[in-house]
Design an enzyme around this catalytic site. Structure first.
Site, PDB file in Angstrom:
ATOM      1  N   HIS A  86       0.834  -1.199   0.000  1.00 39.88           N
ATOM      2  CA  HIS A  86       0.000   0.000   0.000  1.00 39.88           C
ATOM      3  C   HIS A  86       0.865   1.244   0.000  1.00 39.88           C
ATOM      4  CE1 HIS A  86       0.488   1.740   4.045  1.00 39.88           C
ATOM      5  NE2 HIS A  86       0.687   0.506   4.435  1.00 39.88           N
ATOM      6  N   CYS A  87       0.278   2.332  -0.460  1.00 39.51           N
ATOM      7  CA  CYS A  87       0.861   3.668  -0.342  1.00 39.51           C
ATOM      8  C   CYS A  87      -0.237   4.521   0.292  1.00 39.51           C
ATOM      9  CB  CYS A  87       1.329   4.203  -1.694  1.00 39.51           C
ATOM     10  SG  CYS A  87       0.039   4.323  -2.948  1.00 39.51           S
ATOM     11  N   ALA A  88      -0.270   5.798   0.035  1.00 41.99           N
ATOM     12  CA  ALA A  88      -1.294   6.645   0.641  1.00 41.99           C
ATOM     13  C   ALA A  88      -2.693   6.267   0.149  1.00 41.99           C
ATOM     14  CB  ALA A  88      -1.004   8.117   0.362  1.00 41.99           C
TER      15      ALA A  88
END
Length: 130
Positions: free
Chosen positions: A69-71
């Site tokens: 995941h990222c933001a």
């Protein structure tokens, strides 16, 4: 053989996160240090991800599922997940990783829906955050 990527919701991740064969990989860059993180997640920033893939492989020995995941999980998370899945496919030996997944809505969706976050500064996060 190319591995396919799939998506996982925050609710689904909550149900498997404590499984010792699951690793959560946070590819956010500097925002991890001030936005908190998912407890127990590994940090492999997207800006250095390609050269650190061998380190990630070492860090996830014994895991069979990786959740990236990222933001928002719209660009960096999916890009790094694809890059790592391709890296695994090119390896001569089986790393034992069967699933490469992307957290829907990323960290912002996770945190915004009231899921628990960790604000520790331990590297790596021990997952025992309050």
């Amino acid at each position: 053989m190319a591995r396919s990527l799939s998506h996982i919701t925050a609710s689904q991740l909550i149900s498997i996160a404590r499984n010792p064969r699951v690793a959560i990989v946070d590819v956010r860059d500097e925002e991890r240090s001030y936005d908190a993180h998912i407890a127990g997640s590994l940090h492999f920033a997207s800006d250095t991800f390609s050269e650190r893939m061998p380190d990630l492989l070492q860090a996830v020995k014994g895991k069979d599922t990786l959740v990236f995941h990222c933001a928002l999980s719209k660009v960096r998370g999916p890009s790094c997940a694809r890059m790592f899945a391709d890296y695994l496919s090119e390896m001569k030996e089986d790393a034992g990783i069967n699933k490469v997944m992307i957290l829907e809505r990323g960290f912002n969706g996770w945190h915004g829906s009231g899921r628990p976050v960790c604000r520790c500064t331990a590297i790596p996060c021990t997952g025992e955050c309050t």
